[in-house]
Scaffold this active site. Structure first.
Site, short mmCIF file in Angstrom:
data_model
loop_
_atom_site.label_atom_id
_atom_site.label_comp_id
_atom_site.label_asym_id
_atom_site.label_seq_id
_atom_site.Cartn_x
_atom_site.Cartn_y
_atom_site.Cartn_z
N GLU A 178 0.85 -1.20 0.00
CA GLU A 178 0.00 0.00 0.00
C GLU A 178 0.88 1.25 0.00
OE1 GLU A 178 -3.17 -0.19 -1.07
OE2 GLU A 178 -3.75 -1.41 0.64
N THR A 198 2.82 2.04 -2.21
CA THR A 198 4.11 1.69 -2.81
C THR A 198 4.12 2.01 -4.31
OG1 THR A 198 3.20 -0.52 -2.97
CG2 THR A 198 4.82 -0.16 -1.24
N GLU A 215 -7.18 11.03 -13.07
CA GLU A 215 -7.11 11.42 -11.65
C GLU A 215 -6.18 12.62 -11.48
OE1 GLU A 215 -8.61 9.97 -8.94
OE2 GLU A 215 -9.45 8.18 -9.87
N ASP A 227 -4.67 0.98 -8.97
CA ASP A 227 -6.12 0.76 -9.05
C ASP A 227 -6.56 0.54 -10.50
OD1 ASP A 227 -5.76 1.44 -6.46
OD2 ASP A 227 -6.89 3.31 -6.54
N TYR A 254 -3.42 12.65 0.66
CA TYR A 254 -2.80 11.65 -0.22
C TYR A 254 -1.63 12.28 -0.97
CZ TYR A 254 -2.24 8.07 -3.79
OH TYR A 254 -1.72 7.10 -4.61
#
Ligand code: GLA
Length: 378
Positions: A32, A34, A158, A170, A220
Site C-alpha cells: 500500500e 508503494t 485522476e 487501481d 494523499y
C-alpha cells in the site's frame, strides 16, 4: 449488477442499440502506497464494479446518465468543456486523455451504474475510468491502445481532472484483473505476474467501517510529496531504490514526519516480497503477520489510518484472525482480513457487535471474489 437494468435505463433516455461494458473495483492483499514509490503492489479485481451501456450519437458531445445519481449531464469534448458534476469529470477526463493519445473521440450517449461501495477504498473511481477508457478505445480507436495505456488514461484522469496524484495500482487492477488471480506488479518496470489465489482453509473478507473521513488538505498528495522529498535527499529516483541504511544517512536533513513516511514505504517493499514467498509455500500465517505489520505501519508511521480502522484490526487480532489491515489510500473504508475458515463466523459476529457498541453502527462484511478486469459484455 443487472445488465437489463442498465440497458433499460439507456433505452429510457436514448435511442439505438447500445454496447455494454464493465470494469471492476479492486482489493489489494499487500503493498500500500508503494505504487507511486516504484515499489510492488499485489491487487486483484473484485466482483463489483461499474457497468455502462454506450452508443456513439453522431454529435460532438457526450450525454451521460448516472443511474445511481438519477442525473443526466451533457458536455462537449474540448478542454474547456469540463462538466461541474464530480462523477462526470471522470468520464470527461477519460475522453480528454484518450484524445491526447491520438484517438478521435466522438460524442456518445451512455447510462451507467455501479455497485462498488463508495468510500470503501475499493476504487470505484478506477472502475469508472477503465469502463470508459475500454469503451472509448473499442468504439473510436483505429489503432487500438494497449491495456497498460488504458490504465494510464485512468491514472492521468485522476491527476489532471480530479486532483489526486495517485499511482497506477487501481487502474492496473481494474483493467488487467483475472478471475481467481491476484497480480504482483512491479511499479518500476511495470512487469507483472498472475498469482492464482485460493488459500486452502482460509477466507479473504473485507470489513467496511462505513466511515470516510473527509480531509481538506489533500493528505494523499502530501504523502506522495514526503516520499519524493526523501528520495531526493537520498539521491534515488524513488524510494524503491532506498534501503533503511540510506534513510538513516539522511535522518538529520529530512523532517521527522518525512522520515516516518519513508520508513513505512521501505518496509512495505519487503513485505510484499515476503508475502509472495509465503504464498508459494502456502504459509498463510506469515502472510497474515505481514498484513498486521502493514496496518500498524500505515497507522503509526504513514498516518493514513483512523481510530475505527485501528479498532477493527485490533478486534481481528483478538479473534485470532491471521492477518488484517487497512486497505487502499486510507482515512476510512475497509480492512482486508485473512481468516481461518473455522474462525470466520466468530470474527464476523464479534466485529459487528463490538464495532456497533462503540460507533453506533455495524460494519459491512464482503467476501472477496476475485474476478475479471475491463471487458465488453455485449
Ligand atoms: C489509492 C491510489 C493508489 C494507491 C493506493 C494506496 O487507492 O489510487 O494508486 O496509491 O491508494 O496503496
Amino acid at each position: 449488477m443487472d445488465i437489463n437494468l442498465i440497458k433499460k435505463a439507456f433505452a429510457d433516455h436514448f435511442e439505438g442499440k447500445c454496447g455494454v461494458y464493465a470494469s471492476p473495483g479492486r482489493i489489494n492483499l499487500i503493498g500500500e502506497h508503494t505504487d507511486y514509490n516504484g515499489g510492488f503492489v499485489f491487487p486483484g479485481a473484485v466482483d463489483c464494479g461499474i457497468m455502462a451501456a454506450i452508443l456513439p450519437n453522431g454529435l460532438d458531445k457526450v450525454r451521460a446518465y448516472s443511474i445511481d445519481m438519477d442525473e443526466l449531464v451533457e458536455f462537449g469534448l474540448n478542454e474547456e468543456d469540463v462538466p461541474e458534476q464530480g462523477w462526470a469529470k471522470y468520464i470527461f477526463g477519460v475522453c480528454r486523455e484518450m484524445a491526447k493519445l491520438g484517438v478521435e473521440v466522438k460524442g456518445f450517449d451512455c447510462a451507467f451504474a455501479g455497485d462498488v461501495p463508495l468510500g470503501a477504498g475499493m476504487s470505484s473511481s478506477a472502475a469508472l475510468e477503465s469502463t470508459f477508457a475500454y469503451a472509448v478505445n473499442d468504439m473510436f480507436a483505429d489503432n487500438k491502445i494497449d491495456k497498460f495505456a488504458l490504465a494510464k488514461v485512468g491514472q492521468m484522469t485522476e491527476h489532471h481532472y480530479v486532483g489526486v496524484n495517485c499511482g497506477i495500482m487501481d487502474q492496473f487492477a481494474s483493467v488487467f484483473g483475472k478471475k481467481g488471480n491476484l497480480m504482483r506488479l512491479d511499479c518500476r518496470s511495470m512487469e507483472f505476474e498472475y498469482f492464482p489465489f485460493d488459500p486452502q482453509g482460509y477466507k479473504l473478507l473485507l470489513v467496511n467501517s462505513v466511515v470516510k473521513h473527509e480531509l481538506v488538505d489533500s493528505p494523499y498528495n502530501k504523502r506522495r510529496e514526503s516520499c519524493e522529498r526523501v528520495a531526493k535527499a537520498i539521491g534515488v529516483e524513488t524510494l524503491r531504490d532506498a534501503e533503511y541504511e540510506d534513510l538513516e544517512r539522511v535522518k538529520d536533513v529530512v523532517s521527522e514526519e518525512d522520515y516516518k513516511r519513508a520508513k513505512y514505504v521501505i518496509g512495505e517493499k519487503q513485505r510484499v516480497l515476503d508475502v509472495c514467498d509465503a504464498l508459494v509455500k502456502g504459509d498463510y500465517e506469515t502472510v497474515g503477520q505481514r498484513m498486521y505489520q502493514t496496518h500498524w505501519g500505515m497507522s503509526k508511521d504513514y498516518e493514513v489510518s483512523c481510530e475505527e480502522l485501528d479498532y477493527l484490526a485490533t478486534i481481528a487480532e483478538e479473534c485470532g484472525v491471521a492477518g488484517a489491515r487497512i486497505m487502499g489510500g486510507g482515512f476510512g473504508g475497509c480492512t482486508i482480513n485473512l481468516v481461518k475458515e473455522e474462525l470466520y463466523d466468530n470474527f464476523v459476529a464479534t466485529a459487528k457487535e463490538k464495532f456497533a457498541a462503540k460507533y453506533g453502527h455495524e460494519p459491512k462484511i464482503y467476501d472477496v471474489v476475485i474476478s475479471d478486469g475491463a471487458r465488453r459484455l455485449e
